[in-house]
Design a protein around this motif. Structure first.
Motif, mmCIF file in Angstrom:
data_model
loop_
_atom_site.group_PDB
_atom_site.id
_atom_site.type_symbol
_atom_site.label_atom_id
_atom_site.label_comp_id
_atom_site.label_asym_id
_atom_site.label_seq_id
_atom_site.Cartn_x
_atom_site.Cartn_y
_atom_site.Cartn_z
ATOM 1 N N TYR A 61 0.657 -1.121 0.107
ATOM 2 C CA TYR A 61 0.073 -0.045 0.096
ATOM 3 C C TYR A 61 0.927 1.043 0.043
ATOM 4 C CZ TYR A 61 -2.488 4.120 2.031
ATOM 5 O OH TYR A 61 -2.798 5.175 2.143
ATOM 6 N N LYS A 62 1.862 1.036 0.808
ATOM 7 C CA LYS A 62 2.402 2.462 1.093
ATOM 8 C C LYS A 62 3.603 2.949 -0.107
ATOM 9 C CE LYS A 62 5.484 4.362 4.449
ATOM 10 N NZ LYS A 62 6.595 3.958 5.433
ATOM 11 N N ALA A 63 3.949 1.644 -0.755
ATOM 12 C CA ALA A 63 4.820 1.873 -2.022
ATOM 13 C C ALA A 63 3.832 2.527 -3.158
ATOM 14 C CB ALA A 63 5.261 0.476 -2.501
ATOM 15 N N ALA A 64 2.770 1.996 -3.028
ATOM 16 C CA ALA A 64 1.899 2.577 -4.278
ATOM 17 C C ALA A 64 1.448 3.598 -3.961
ATOM 18 C CB ALA A 64 0.748 1.569 -4.274
ATOM 19 N N ARG A 65 1.095 4.258 -2.521
ATOM 20 C CA ARG A 65 0.932 5.587 -2.396
ATOM 21 C C ARG A 65 1.885 6.354 -2.679
ATOM 22 N NH1 ARG A 65 1.416 6.930 3.506
ATOM 23 N NH2 ARG A 65 3.300 7.427 2.824
ATOM 24 N N ASN A 66 3.255 5.879 -2.207
ATOM 25 C CA ASN A 66 4.368 6.760 -2.701
ATOM 26 C C ASN A 66 4.602 7.022 -4.096
ATOM 27 O OD1 ASN A 66 5.338 6.922 0.107
ATOM 28 N ND2 ASN A 66 6.617 5.268 0.061
ATOM 29 N N PHE A 67 4.330 5.931 -4.742
ATOM 30 C CA PHE A 67 4.345 6.067 -6.207
ATOM 31 C C PHE A 67 3.339 7.240 -6.803
ATOM 32 C CE2 PHE A 67 2.804 4.912 -10.616
ATOM 33 C CZ PHE A 67 4.098 4.596 -11.121
ATOM 34 N N LEU A 68 1.905 7.262 -6.360
ATOM 35 C CA LEU A 68 1.281 8.213 -6.835
ATOM 36 C C LEU A 68 1.635 9.398 -6.243
ATOM 37 C CD1 LEU A 68 -2.060 6.369 -5.973
ATOM 38 C CD2 LEU A 68 -0.817 6.609 -8.361
ATOM 39 N N SER A 69 2.116 9.827 -5.036
ATOM 40 C CA SER A 69 2.564 10.799 -4.724
ATOM 41 C C SER A 69 3.762 11.549 -5.352
ATOM 42 C CB SER A 69 3.192 10.581 -3.200
ATOM 43 O OG SER A 69 3.693 11.813 -2.726
ATOM 44 N N ILE A 70 4.758 10.606 -5.905
ATOM 45 C CA ILE A 70 5.852 11.050 -6.696
ATOM 46 C C ILE A 70 5.197 11.657 -8.123
ATOM 47 C CG2 ILE A 70 7.885 10.301 -7.944
ATOM 48 C CD1 ILE A 70 8.119 8.126 -5.728
ATOM 49 N N ALA A 71 4.313 10.659 -8.593
ATOM 50 C CA ALA A 71 3.668 11.200 -9.906
ATOM 51 C C ALA A 71 2.631 12.355 -9.707
ATOM 52 C CB ALA A 71 3.076 9.980 -10.360
ATOM 53 N N GLN A 72 2.600 12.634 -8.303
ATOM 54 C CA GLN A 72 1.571 13.821 -8.013
ATOM 55 C C GLN A 72 0.194 13.511 -8.842
ATOM 56 O OE1 GLN A 72 4.048 17.218 -9.291
ATOM 57 N NE2 GLN A 72 4.422 17.423 -7.171
ATOM 58 N N LEU A 73 -0.241 12.362 -8.429
ATOM 59 C CA LEU A 73 -1.505 11.864 -8.854
ATOM 60 C C LEU A 73 -2.767 11.927 -7.983
ATOM 61 C CD1 LEU A 73 -0.622 9.007 -11.433
ATOM 62 C CD2 LEU A 73 -0.837 11.351 -11.794
ATOM 63 N N ASP A 74 -3.588 12.074 -8.149
ATOM 64 C CA ASP A 74 -4.994 11.790 -7.328
ATOM 65 C C ASP A 74 -5.839 11.095 -8.153
ATOM 66 O OD1 ASP A 74 -6.195 13.538 -8.705
ATOM 67 O OD2 ASP A 74 -6.090 15.218 -7.286
ATOM 68 N N TYR A 75 -6.799 10.544 -7.428
ATOM 69 C CA TYR A 75 -7.905 9.619 -8.246
ATOM 70 C C TYR A 75 -8.507 10.297 -9.197
ATOM 71 C CZ TYR A 75 -11.469 6.261 -8.564
ATOM 72 O OH TYR A 75 -12.440 5.257 -9.025
ATOM 73 N N SER A 76 -8.631 11.609 -9.475
ATOM 74 C CA SER A 76 -9.139 12.350 -10.506
ATOM 75 C C SER A 76 -8.685 11.995 -11.749
ATOM 76 C CB SER A 76 -9.395 14.040 -10.355
ATOM 77 O OG SER A 76 -7.957 14.222 -10.095
ATOM 78 N N PHE A 77 -7.118 11.811 -11.621
ATOM 79 C CA PHE A 77 -6.083 11.590 -12.775
ATOM 80 C C PHE A 77 -6.804 10.481 -13.730
ATOM 81 C CE2 PHE A 77 -3.017 9.164 -14.697
ATOM 82 C CZ PHE A 77 -2.373 10.219 -15.551
ATOM 83 N N PHE A 78 -7.061 9.236 -12.929
ATOM 84 C CA PHE A 78 -7.691 8.374 -13.600
ATOM 85 C C PHE A 78 -9.116 8.273 -14.055
ATOM 86 C CE2 PHE A 78 -4.480 7.072 -10.591
ATOM 87 C CZ PHE A 78 -3.497 6.569 -11.416
ATOM 88 N N GLN A 79 -9.814 9.444 -13.725
ATOM 89 C CA GLN A 79 -11.005 9.468 -14.193
ATOM 90 C C GLN A 79 -11.025 10.156 -15.572
ATOM 91 O OE1 GLN A 79 -12.661 11.381 -10.891
ATOM 92 N NE2 GLN A 79 -13.683 9.669 -10.168
ATOM 93 N N GLN A 80 -9.703 10.417 -16.144
ATOM 94 C CA GLN A 80 -9.769 11.130 -17.240
ATOM 95 C C GLN A 80 -10.596 10.409 -18.617
ATOM 96 O OE1 GLN A 80 -9.166 13.099 -20.381
ATOM 97 N NE2 GLN A 80 -7.562 13.829 -18.896
ATOM 98 N N PRO A 81 -11.450 10.958 -19.135
ATOM 99 C CA PRO A 81 -12.282 10.336 -19.935
ATOM 100 C C PRO A 81 -11.668 9.608 -21.211
ATOM 101 C CG PRO A 81 -12.808 12.580 -19.815
ATOM 102 C CD PRO A 81 -11.737 12.471 -18.857
ATOM 103 N N SER A 82 -10.883 10.526 -21.721
ATOM 104 C CA SER A 82 -10.167 9.921 -22.982
ATOM 105 C C SER A 82 -9.063 8.930 -22.631
ATOM 106 C CB SER A 82 -9.417 11.198 -23.686
ATOM 107 O OG SER A 82 -8.695 10.659 -24.607
ATOM 108 N N SER A 83 -9.302 7.854 -23.060
ATOM 109 C CA SER A 83 -8.139 6.788 -22.637
ATOM 110 C C SER A 83 -6.797 7.055 -23.483
ATOM 111 C CB SER A 83 -8.781 5.137 -22.876
ATOM 112 O OG SER A 83 -8.752 5.205 -24.511
ATOM 113 N N ARG A 84 -6.845 7.889 -24.626
ATOM 114 C CA ARG A 84 -5.652 8.119 -25.136
ATOM 115 C C ARG A 84 -4.954 9.082 -24.359
ATOM 116 N NH1 ARG A 84 -3.456 11.469 -29.029
ATOM 117 N NH2 ARG A 84 -5.441 12.715 -28.955
#
Lengths: 761, 271
Positions: free
Chosen positions: A375-398
């Motif tokens: 969990y922590k590693a994945a959380r770190n990963f997202l933190s480094i990438a500065q991603l939050d959940y909204s990133f993955f809600q991007q409607p365009s898959s491309r």
């Protein structure tokens, strides 16, 4: 701003009280010790200091609640800057402090609070004490006053009673109706005797009236106080009732802790409901009790003024004033909370949660399910990438795919820099993550998103778990570091057993990384690997061991660098493995005379001689890993105040080391017997203590003619010295080889060795 | 045989003789060198109160050798017997002398048995004897005495060669270790050191097995060690030179016209 310098942990797992333990000033502290010694408990203790979250399983069997304190160095004047309007005295104190202590204390419901401890808390406590004293004085006076009022009322009531009795005795009670009484008067003698009493009774009646008037007047004056007393009593009773209830709830909570500790698992649902009820009640009661206490204290203060004649209206502002004068606006909790805002972040890096997983559900990341692997590693990963959940809600898959690709590229490049600069490796490792969704085959999970991670190296695409432990560890550690950089706060990184599954070289790389980051991040790690301890930096080492080494029920003890000598050989095994390679049960000893020898081979030979000759003297042979380590070992043993000598053989290296020891370590020209013991010239090394024949027969087990010294033969033939000598020692211990098997030349040499040992003092 | 053939045959015979002559010449020279490596009996007079060396090589060069070296107060005396005789024995004897020099000259406090231990190592190494392959089985039997002229103590260590002492006309034999200097069937064991407190008049004898093993012309039997001891005992009262003469004549008489089977060496000395 706040740099962690020391800690103290109480009542946490196997720890009863570590006492104050200092961290290494150069930001890397290493906790060494055997398994189950309590090393990880120290890290966990520090972690919960930061998070405050504990479970029942950290409680000791006596259910004493944990307490973790940390001491921080702070820049001069910093406390004043972060404390608003501290008041003159507190300001003076805060400006003089160069460190602060914060303590996290837990209460029966396992919630906790941070309080400031140490000098600040002493000052605040002294204020509190004065306030308590004041309240105590007022209470005592109030008690007396109330008592006095009660007494007066009692007297008044008695006087009233007496008055009524007297009135009853007097005819008509007064002069009215006197004729009727005279009419019915008794015989002359009798009448005269009763009548004679009347004036006395009348006088008494008058006296009573007067007294009553006086008392009533006085009581009227104390009416306000009486009212105050009544309120005080009510408040006190309410407070006592809440306090008693809280005590009862605490007992129930303790019972629950006991049950949990014994079961080592959560209790069933019904119990949980009951538990929740108790917990809610406990928290509510605690809060009510604290409010009640404040109200009671305020009322006592008010009573003080009322006793002095103020009215309630007049006393109100005065009470506010006196509270302000006695009580700072700050207390330990308020200041603790305030200073804690500036506390470095404590992060625990350990294998289960911190190593990058192959796959993790987005849901687990979003809900913060830290129980899931990686969990922590994945959380770190997202933190480094500065991603939050909204990133993955991007409607365009491309667009999403493109963004992910860019991120993969950036992360890869950054990690490659780190991998090359910090670790010195050049292989091109590519990090890749992908967002995917579970297929219908996954039942309930179908359609839910998950993250999948890959590590590519020279074209081979593998899951993190398929990669070497070293790469996976370093990648995850790198992500931890990068993520911490995003927090924009100082960090104390707690690393549990970083070397546990890494190759020796990779372990040394871990140390390199620690060195690299130590200016920015304070590292505290546990290990029992010799590759993770730097022998010339022993100030970094804290030894952790049990009081009773054979009992896991005994408590954990921590020994600082200056007391390492009293640690057990097993605890010190990483150190001794660097300095030398101890055989089980052997090592630095304060009860024996420590004899440092050039290497492990000599250790085996000398111990074989000790065994063969049946020598029972108290000499512990300490092997150095190599000759150049001898001065360092001497320094360490001198620092620890242990008795020791160095046994030097007659070869170039040891002659040079002998000179070096005299010049730089012992600082004396004399070959003091208790510091340097020189072997006679014919012994170039320990194997020369055996005659050529015995060397051939018992060690080499060959018949080849040897015309040079044994040591020279070993060197020329590049024979595995330690292996051969270890086997020799085993043969001696197993009595495969006995003293009678040696020739008189060897025996003579053995005798010489034993005579040297006997002379060690 | 045609004249041409006759000529060829003569030429071959000439060449063969020439070759043999060359061989003899080089052997003789080798013999001179070998003798030069052993101390001159005249020099020995300076070391001992009295002494003799009966040295009767079977061939031009010998597998037996004797050795005397003075280091400070120590006098080292040895009589060696190398396997075989002739050239192979001589070569080995030269090695033996060289090794003794090498070992003894570096010693501060020489111990006879340790000298033999070391010498065995050197021989085994020189001959590449490891006990693992079919190496040469050559070796040296030797009797070694180291006399401490200050204390009067005499150390003796022997590899298959005994020491005989005559004290007040009585013969004592100090037995050697039944080991040779070189590869033996059994694993090497340490040599033992025997210490003898010498008395004035004590006479000591080291010798090879050539004398005792010599077959007699008349009996066709070996002279035997027992008889040699008897002879030594009987001549011990004589001066050393006379003892040598008697021993030599005894040997020659016993041998008669039979072939000498081995080199003969007897080294007698009085400290």
């Amino acid at each position: 701003m706040m740099k962690l310098t020391a800690f103290r942990i109480k009542n946490f797992r196997s720890i009863v009280d570590t006492g104050w333990q200092n961290f290494s000033p150069d930001n890397i502290t290493c906790l060494i010790g055997q398994n189950e010694s309590g090393k990880t408990s120290v890290l966990e203790g520090l972690k919960v200091f930061y998070t405050g979250i504990i479970s029942e399983d950290v409680l000791r069997s006596d259910l004493s609640l944990p307490e973790v304190s940390c001491r921080f160095i702070i820049p001069e004047g910093w406390l004043i800057k972060v404390t608003d309007n501290p008041g003159t005295e507190l300001k003076e104190l805060l400006s003089s402090l160069s460190h602060i202590e914060l303590t996290r204390v837990w209460i029966a419901d396992l919630s906790s609070e941070i309080v400031v401890s140490g000098e600040i808390s002493q000052y605040l406590d002294s204020l509190e004490d004065a306030w308590r004293l004041y309240l105590g004085d007022v209470t005592s006076k109030l008690d007396q006053e109330i008592h006095q009022i009660n007494e007066m009322e009692k007297v008044l009531s008695e006087l009233t009673k007496e008055e009524l009795e007297i009135k009853a005795k007097l005819p008509g009670g007064d002069t009215r109706g006197l004729g009727f009484r005279l009419f019915a008067r008794k015989p002359a003698g009798q009448v005269s005797s009763q009548s004679a009493q009347y004036p006395i009774l009348k006088n008494r009646l008058n006296e009573i009236k007067k007294n009553k008037e006086e008392l009533s007047g006085e009581l009227r004056g104390k009416q306000a106080l009486k009212k105050t007393g009544e309120i005080w009593k009510k408040l006190k009773d309410k407070y006592s009732s809440l306090d008693n209830h809280l005590t009862e709830l605490s007992v129930k909570l303790e019972e629950r802790h006991q049950k949990m500790t014994l079961l080592m698992r959560p209790v069933d649902d019904d119990d949980d409901l009951e538990w929740k009820g108790i917990l809610d009640d406990y928290r509510k009661t605690r809060s009510e009790r604290d409010i009640q206490k404040a109200e009671l204290d305020r009322h006592i203060a008010l009573s003080g003024y009322i006793m002095n004649g103020s009215t309630e209206e007049e006393a109100g502002p005065k009470v506010n004033e006196i509270i302000q004068s006695y009580k700072s606006q700050y207390n330990s909790e308020i200041l603790g909370k305030k200073f804690f805002e500036y506390c470095p972040v404590f992060e625990l890096f350990e294998d289960f949660g911190s190593l990058l997983p192959n796959r993790i559900d987005m849901e687990d990341i979003i809900t913060g399910n830290d129980q899931v692997e990686g969990y922590k590693a994945a959380r770190n990963f997202l933190s480094i990438a500065q991603l939050d959940y909204s990133f993955f809600q991007q409607p365009s898959s491309r667009i999403l795919k493109q963004k992910i690709e860019n991120l993969n590229h950036t992360l890869t490049r950054n990690f490659q820099d780190f991998w090359q600069q910090s670790i010195g490796r050049n292989n091109k490792i590519h990090i890749q993550f992908e967002l995917d969704h579970y297929s219908a085959a996954y039942g309930q999970k179908a359609g839910k998103p998950y993250l999948e991670f890959w590590i590519k190296d020279e074209g081979e695409r593998l899951y993190p778990k398929q990669r070497s432990r070293g790469v996976r560890w370093f990648l995850s550690f790198y992500m931890e570091l990068k993520a911490s950089a995003n927090i924009n706060k100082q960090m104390v990184l707690l690393v549990d057993e970083p070397g546990v599954s890494l190759h020796a070289r990779a372990q040394e790389d871990v140390l390199k990384v620690f060195e690299d980051i130590k200016d920015k991040i304070q590292v505290i790690y546990t290990t029992h690997s010799p590759h993770l301890v730097e022998i010339n930096k022993l100030h970094r080492v804290l030894a952790v061991q049990r009081d009773d080494l054979d009992s896991l029920r005994s408590t954990t003890r921590i020994l600082d660098p200056l007391r390492l000598s009293s640690a057990s050989p097993d605890t010190l095994s990483p150190l001794q493995s660097i300095l030398g390679n101890p055989v089980s049960g052997e090592g630095f000893s304060s009860r024996k005379f420590n004899l440092i020898v050039n290497d492990t081979g000599s250790f085996y030979i000398l111990n074989a001689i000790i065994h063969l000759m049946g020598f029972k003297g108290k000499v512990s042979v300490i092997p150095s890993t190599n000759i150049s380590s001898i001065p360092l070992m001497c320094n360490i043993l001198m620092g620890w105040g242990l008795e020791f000598s160095v046994l030097l053989f007659e070869n170039d290296k040891e002659i040079k080391i002998g000179d070096l020891l005299k010049e730089t370590v012992f600082k004396t020209d004399s070959n003091r017997r208790d510091l340097i013991v020189k072997m006679p010239e014919k012994f170039f090394n320990s194997e020369d203590l055996l005659s050529t024949l015995d060397f051939k027969n018992h060690i080499l087990k060959t018949r080849e003619g040897i015309t040079v010294a044994n040591s020279e033969y070993i060197r020329e033939k590049e024979i595995p010295r330690n292996f051969m000598f270890s086997r020799f020692l085993t043969d001696v211990k197993d009595e495969v080889i006995k003293l009678s098997d040696f020739d008189e030349e060897s025996f003579e040499n053995f005798k010489l060795v034993i005579d040297i040992f006997k002379g060690l003092k | 045989m045609t004249p041409q053939n006759q000529h060829s045959s003569d030429l071959i015979s000439f060449v063969q003789n020439q070759v043999l002559d060359d061989h003899f010449a080089s052997l003789r020279y080798a013999g001179i060198i070998q003798k030069a490596l052993m101390p001159d009996p005249e020099i020995l007079k300076g070391f001992f109160k009295d002494s003799f060396v009966l040295f009767l090589p079977r061939d031009i060069v010998s597998g037996d050798f004797y050795y005397v070296l003075r280091i400070r107060q120590y006098l080292c005396i040895a009589a060696g017997d190398c396997t075989g005789h002739g050239v192979p024995g001589a070569l080995l004897s030269i090695l033996g002398i060289s090794f003794l020099n090498d070992i003894l000259q570096g010693r501060i406090d020489p111990k006879a048995n340790r000298v033999l231990n070391m010498m065995r190592e050197k021989i085994m190494k020189a001959l590449h004897q490891t006990g693992e392959k079919a190496e040469t089985k050559d070796s040296i039997d030797i009797g070694l005495c180291i006399a401490d002229c200050d204390s009067g103590k005499l150390q003796y260590s022997g590899a298959n060669r005994p020491l005989i002492m005559i004290r007040n006309g009585e013969l004592t034999e100090f037995k050697p270790d039944k080991m040779t200097l070189g590869l033996a069937p059994l694993r090497e064991q340490p040599f033992t050191n025997q210490i003898i407190e010498t008395l004035p008049g004590d006479k000591f004898y080291l010798f090879s097995d050539g004398f005792a093993d010599q077959f007699g012309e008349l009996t066709d039997k070996k002279f035997k060690h027992k008889h040699l001891k008897r002879v030594i005992s009987s001549v011990s009262e004589f001066k050393m030179a006379k003892q040598k003469d008697v021993l030599q004549s005894t040997f020659l008489e016993w041998k008669g016209n039979t072939q000498q089977i081995d080199d003969v060496l007897i080294f007698g000395f009085q400290l």
